[in-house]
Design an enzyme around this catalytic site. Structure first.
Site, PDB file in Angstrom:
ATOM      1  N   ASP A   1       1.035  -1.266   0.032  1.00  0.00           N
ATOM      2  CA  ASP A   1      -0.058  -0.270  -0.170  1.00  0.00           C
ATOM      3  C   ASP A   1       0.967   1.222   0.012  1.00  0.00           C
ATOM      4  O   ASP A   1       2.257   1.288   0.354  1.00  0.00           O
ATOM      5  CB  ASP A   1      -0.980  -0.078   1.216  1.00  0.00           C
ATOM      6  CG  ASP A   1      -1.768   1.163   1.324  1.00  0.00           C
ATOM      7  OD1 ASP A   1      -2.149   1.612   0.302  1.00  0.00           O
ATOM      8  OD2 ASP A   1      -2.009   1.816   2.309  1.00  0.00           O
TER       9      ASP A   1
ATOM     10  N   PHE B   1     -18.135   8.609   4.934  1.00  0.00           N
ATOM     11  CA  PHE B   1     -17.280   8.176   3.810  1.00  0.00           C
ATOM     12  C   PHE B   1     -17.001   6.759   3.562  1.00  0.00           C
ATOM     13  O   PHE B   1     -17.284   5.972   4.859  1.00  0.00           O
ATOM     14  CB  PHE B   1     -15.776   8.977   4.173  1.00  0.00           C
ATOM     15  CG  PHE B   1     -14.667   8.270   3.083  1.00  0.00           C
ATOM     16  CD1 PHE B   1     -14.446   9.315   1.992  1.00  0.00           C
ATOM     17  CD2 PHE B   1     -14.072   7.077   3.370  1.00  0.00           C
ATOM     18  CE1 PHE B   1     -13.417   8.690   1.212  1.00  0.00           C
ATOM     19  CE2 PHE B   1     -13.162   6.765   2.598  1.00  0.00           C
ATOM     20  CZ  PHE B   1     -12.807   7.483   1.449  1.00  0.00           C
TER      21      PHE B   1
ATOM     22  N   THR C   1      -2.612   1.379  -4.662  1.00  0.00           N
ATOM     23  CA  THR C   1      -3.145   2.453  -3.736  1.00  0.00           C
ATOM     24  C   THR C   1      -4.429   2.775  -4.338  1.00  0.00           C
ATOM     25  O   THR C   1      -4.784   2.740  -5.454  1.00  0.00           O
ATOM     26  CB  THR C   1      -2.109   3.514  -3.828  1.00  0.00           C
ATOM     27  OG1 THR C   1      -2.553   4.501  -2.984  1.00  0.00           O
ATOM     28  CG2 THR C   1      -1.735   3.899  -5.058  1.00  0.00           C
TER      29      THR C   1
END
Length: 1107
Positions: free
Chosen positions: A409, A540, A674
């Site tokens: 990541d 979110f 990512t």
């Protein structure tokens, strides 16, 4: 439990039984109704595998599922039932020892689990019954009971919060034992039960909770509470994760709370999270199984050869029935086929020690004890979090030395995830710096750079959006009251980005002061306090990639503020507003900053009534709540006005670049997966040296394929073009590919999520349905790959795709957030970073470390040593058993294939248990054939062991040759001495050892001393229970002869001579190679990235054991 099992098989019933109804306090809704107690599981936690009654059968069943154990059980039964040349004790005792040791280990571990369960189950809790606090044991809590929890106590089950000691019904909780997050989280009671703060008042509550059936997701809960008052009209309120207090979490900064139990015992989320984790197997385990099959074939061949030659030998009448050994009438009448089969089984028993029964136990002990070296390594200790590395599974230690692909990541892994507000853009105007005065953004201390400036109202609107659109909480001490100490407010949030934005707004004069009674308080530039009623929060999620809040001003206006990724916000705002802001966003991304866009819109009262109704309806849904809410959110967040954008810097982690360089030099391929936008991720990849300045980048992104009307055709063209370029540049051989990276032009690939979806989900009628194959060919030729705009599921798809490549490369995934869990679980080895986005990744990983830089030592040093040690252990076990049993096979040629044993039964029994087990265990734990500092400083050494190099056919044949040679030497050398060969095995292990400690000395020489002592003891006493004692005083008589001592020394030297000669030759070659290398270094300059092209000239100092 039956219901859960039934649901699993009856999918049609899932909707009907997908929810449960819980009556608060077990009170019926109507006094006239008869209350029927509901049947839910009790609150007992059971983490143990066994009980006192099922331990023996269950443990034996599990152990005999192993091939070696089952094989020795069959051999033992054959020895008991058939007249065999060796006693059943010779195989029964070692098997009993292995089974007993394993059972004791597993029984002790299970006893510890029982003890831990009892501590939890017997803990004192307080239940509210008939308006009184009743003291009970935790295991006696039932679903529907109202539980009182005091400050600093852990929740005994999953509770829905009803009320707390605070006026607004808030409580603070830490979930460190669940997900490792030590910060306080805020949980809320529904407003209708806030006032019920005493045992008397809470007992008057009549309510029913409808919620989903138990499921393991810690961050998901769907339910609603129906509250019945005297008017008999039920008031329904939605329940979500913010209302649920999880078992194992701890109450903090709140004196007490009342909650109703909804999930108990093994149905709590904590219990469900510790069940059903998939088992990963290492490549070494697979090699062991292959070797077992090979040696089983050797055993069958030996038995078949000896059986055949026996009957060839007996074809002569004198050999078949000599005068001194006449057959009985029963033997003459026996069917010949049955006699042949019985002889075959007897030879199987005679040679059965070629299969190492104790190897599994030794391997388990080596893995378990060896894992402590990672936990004890001080270099993995991080002072900031006061923690070191953690090993969640010891089964994959050696796999750390076999990694081919690293998937990492970006945010929180390569970067610090410590955000700092850098600049912002409002209506296309750039703002950067720190406020000094309060009269607008134009008044600065001189460090503010701006090009003209936006309208003052727009500036304030933008800063209000930053202060309102978030989920940040204020952490106060008791002394802090409101805004009196606003300068010292501590912001707490699960996302560092949000804290950075709130602090950024504070720099420019707008300070968020917290939430009181659903009103958000903000101090503006004129030091005035503004209050906004928080109507709704649109949280979110990784799919929407944005969040919004709906607030009501003091003037009665209703506003929606939204912030999110540019790709998630730009399609939802007016087109003419995008261009000026997009230029700033792209430039900030190129500089490596994380960008967010901010938008707003005014909502008319009539529209808000409709929106409010839709949101409440979606929140109240028990089925498909998330999908319904997502659809409502999608409808609300449209036709917005773009205000501006923010740029936040996420600094690169310490030594991240050096770690990636070392991994490249070690021959590993590093892929960055990512969710960030391409420009930001690309900048980070350059900063951490994943991409070099000379690297040619190949892009497969939405931008490159949107040039054509038909995206699939354009994608096909690019794939073919890139493949041609790379095929011409690189050699076809995969093995020489690593060495070609520095010899040829380096290539890097960039792909985004939408393009990856096109590749993986190309239409069947497309002429380019081989996208995936071509894409993988391109990836394998690139030195580095960047995948941006990736959803969590796509990360796992990438890992799975590489795992299934030809040759089954070993994959490793490393990440720090919940969005990395899927790829961590998918890869062969999963590593979690103990980061700032919680501990979900660390909890689901095989290993967890504080920083990305620790990956270098974990792989290059620990992984390298673990693999070499266990590979040596496995080869040595087969080697020593073949060396031991080969003389037994050769002896049959000299005894007329009469199945006469060469060794005494006591030596057969003790050989694997006592004479040769401890030295190899100590070696496999402590050996350092190369110094750890050398391993970390010279990453190219890692390539020497890649591809399971030490357990391939070559090394296997080499060890088999050594065993055959030494067994042959000892048989013919000791033909008249009847000496066993454990001296030789331990002498070889001493020859292989390069890192001597007092433990190695003790176990190697101690095992030899024990062998001598045992021989004197066993042969020096007349044992009354033995029918015959062949070894009586034999050993002492032999050692009294000088010729015996000379023979022992001579035979050990002859048997080890090939290895000694090989070591000498390699040392000479190494010295010559070092001289040539030093001359070459004097004339050649070093490249920026350490070269991996030349063959590694430095070899193992113990390469005597590698062919």
């Amino acid at each position: 439990m039956f219901r859960q099992s039934f649901n699993r098989f009856c999918a049609g019933e899932e909707k009907r039984v997908g929810t449960r109804t819980v009556f608060v306090g077990s009170h019926p809704i109507s006094s006239s109704d008869t209350y029927i107690a509901q049947r839910f599981c009790d609150n007992r936690i059971v983490s143990s595998k066994y009980t006192l009654w099922n331990f023996l059968p269950k443990n034996l069943f599990e152990q005999f599922r192993r091939i070696a154990n089952f094989y020795f059980l069959i051999i033992f039964l054959v020895q008991v039932t058939v007249d065999t040349p060796t006693s059943p004790v010779t195989s029964g005792l070692p098997l009993f020892f292995v089974i007993t040791v394993t059972a004791i280990k597993q029984g002790y571990e299970d006893w510890l689990r029982h003890r831990a369960d009892n501590e939890v189950n017997k803990r004192t809790v307080y239940i509210i019954e008939n308006a009184k606090r009743v003291r009970k044991e935790s295991e006696k809590i039932k679903v529907g009971d109202v539980v009182e929890v005091q400050a600093n106590e852990t929740f005994p089950c999953d509770l829905v919060l009803l009320s707390s000691c605070t006026i607004d019904g808030i409580c603070y909780v830490t979930t460190a034992s669940l997900d490792g997050e030590s910060n306080c989280k805020t949980h809320y009671a529904v407003r209708d039960t806030i006032a019920l703060c005493t045992a008397e008042s809470i007992d008057t509550l009549t309510a029913a909770i409808e919620c989903e059936q138990p499921q393991p997701d810690l961050y998901k809960f769907v339910g609603r509470i129906n509250i019945y008052s005297n008017s008999r009209e039920a008031v329904a309120r939605s329940l979500g994760p913010e209302n649920l207090l999880l078992k194992g979490a701890t109450l903090k900064n709140t004196k007490k709370i009342y909650g109703v139990a909804v999930y108990t015992g093994m149905e709590t989320k904590m219990a469900l999270n510790y069940q059903g984790k998939s088992q990963k197997r290492s490549a070494v385990e697979k090699s062991i199984n292959v070797f077992l099959i090979v040696y089983l074939f050797i055993l069958l061949t030996k038995a078949a050869v000896c059986t055949t030659l026996k009957y060839v030998w007996q074809s002569t009448p004198y050999n078949d029935e000599p005068w001194y050994n006449q057959k009985t009438q029963k033997e003459r009448d026996t069917v010949k086929v049955l006699k042949i089969f019985t002889d075959f089984l007897s030879f199987m028993v005679l040679f059965n020690f070629i299969i190492p029964v104790s190897m599994y136990v030794t391997v388990e002990m080596q893995k378990f004890l060896g894992s402590f070296f990672i936990s004890w390594d001080k270099d993995f200790y991080d002072e900031e979090i006061n923690e070191g590395a953690l090993v969640n599974t010891s089964d994959l230690n050696e796999e750390l030395g076999q990694v081919d692909y690293v998937f990492t990541d970006k945010t929180g892994t390569l970067t610090e995830n410590s955000m700092e507000f850098i600049e912002c853009c409002i209506d296309g105007y750039k703002y950067k710096g720190v406020m000094q005065e309060t009269d607008g953004l134009s008044q600065t201390d001189g460090s503010l750079t701006y090009f003209d400036k936006a309208d003052k109202n727009q500036e304030e609107l933008f800063l209000r959006a930053l202060c309102l659109c978030h989920t940040v909480e204020i952490k106060r001490n008791d002394a802090v009251d409101g805004a009196t100490e606003s300068a010292e407010l501590t912001y707490v949030s699960s996302s560092p980005d949000e804290i950075a934005l709130v602090k950024g707004a504070k720099k420019y004069g707008f300070t968020f002061l917290g939430i009181q009674n659903d009103h958000m308080r903000v101090e503006n530039q004129r030091k005035e306090i503004e209050e906004y009623e928080l109507l709704h929060t649109l949280n979110f999620d990784s799919v929407r990639r944005r969040m919004s809040v709906i607030v009501k001003t003091q003037a009665g206006d209703i506003l929606l503020f939204c912030k999110g990724a540019d790709s998630a916000v730009f399609p939802r705002v007016q087109n003419h507003e995008i261009e000026s802001t997009k230029a700033h966003v792209d430039r900030n991304a190129m500089d490596g900053y994380r960008t967010l866009c901010v938008a707003f819109k005014e909502i008319a009262p009539d529209d808000y009534e409709r929106i409010d109704r839709q949101l409440i309806e979606a929140k109240m849904a028990l089925q498909d709540r998330e999908e319904k809410m997502e659809k409502v959110f999608d409808d609300i967040e449209t036709n917005m006005n773009l205000i501006g954008a923010t740029a936040v810097e996420d600094k690169l982690q310490d030594q991240a670049a050096e770690t990636i360089e070392a991994l490249h030099a070690a021959g590993l391929k590093v892929w960055v997966l990512t969710g960030d936008k391409m420009e930001t991720a690309k900048s980070t990849c350059y900063a951490c040296r994943l991409f070099q300045t000379s690297t040619e980048l190949l892009e497969l992104t939405t931008k490159t394929i949107e040039e054509s009307e038909r995206k699939e055709d354009r994608l096909h063209e690019l794939l073919i073009e890139y493949r041609k370029k790379l095929v011409h540049e690189f050699p076809k051989s995969t093995r020489s590919l690593k060495s070609a990276w520095t010899e040829h032009q380096e290539y890097g690939l960039i792909i985004d999520g939408s393009t990856l979806s096109l590749i993986l989900n190309s239409s069947q009628d497309s002429s380019s349905n081989n996208y995936k194959s071509i894409f993988l060919q391109i990836c394998m030729k690139c030195t580095a790959v960047l995948c941006c705009r990736m959803a969590p599921l796509q990360k796992a798809q990438i890992v799975r795709m590489v795992k299934n490549l030809k040759g089954s490369p070993i994959t490793l995934s490393i990440g720090d957030g919940a969005n990395d869990v899927s790829m961590i679980l998918e890869s062969h080895v999963g590593i979690g970073i103990k980061g700032k986005e919680g501990r979900q990744a660390a909890r689901n990983s095989d290993y967890s470390v504080p920083k990305f830089k620790h990956l270098k030592k974990l792989l290059l040093a620990h992984g390298h040593l673990y693999y070499v040690r266990i590979a040596h252990l496995v080869q040595y076990f087969f080697y020593k058993n073949l060396c031991f049993i080969l003389p037994q096979f050769l002896y049959q040629f000299f005894c007329g294939f009469s199945q006469q044993p060469l060794y005494d039964a006591a030596y057969l029994t003790m050989y694997n248990i006592c004479f040769t087990s401890l030295p190899i265990l100590a070696y496999s734990l402590l050996e350092q054939h190369i110094n750890i500092d050398t391993l970390t400083s010279d990453p190219r050494l890692y390539m020497k062991i890649s591809g399971n190099a030490m357990l391939q056919l070559g090394p296997f044949l080499y060890w088999t040759f050594l065993a055959t040679f030494e067994g042959t030497v000892f048989f013919f050398g000791t033909y008249f001495l009847f000496q066993t060969s454990s001296l030789d095995e331990n002498a070889k292990l001493a020859l292989d050892t390069r890192f001597w400690t007092w433990i190695n000395h003790f176990v190697i020489w101690g095992s030899l001393a024990f062998y001598v002592f045992f021989s004197f003891f066993w042969g020096g006493i007349i044992w009354s229970f033995l029918k015959q004692q062949r070894m009586y005083f034999v050993f002492a008589q032999m050692l009294s002869s000088i010729s015996t001592w000379l023979a022992i020394v001579l035979l050990i030297f002859i048997s080890l001579f090939p290895e000694i000669l090989l070591i000498v030759l390699k040392n000479v070659t190494r010295r010559s190679a070092r001289r040539n290398l030093s001359c070459k270094k004097a004339s050649d300059s070093l490249s920026t990235r350490p070269s991996v092209r030349p063959l590694l000239l430095r070899t193992f100092s113990d390469e005597s054991n590698i062919l």
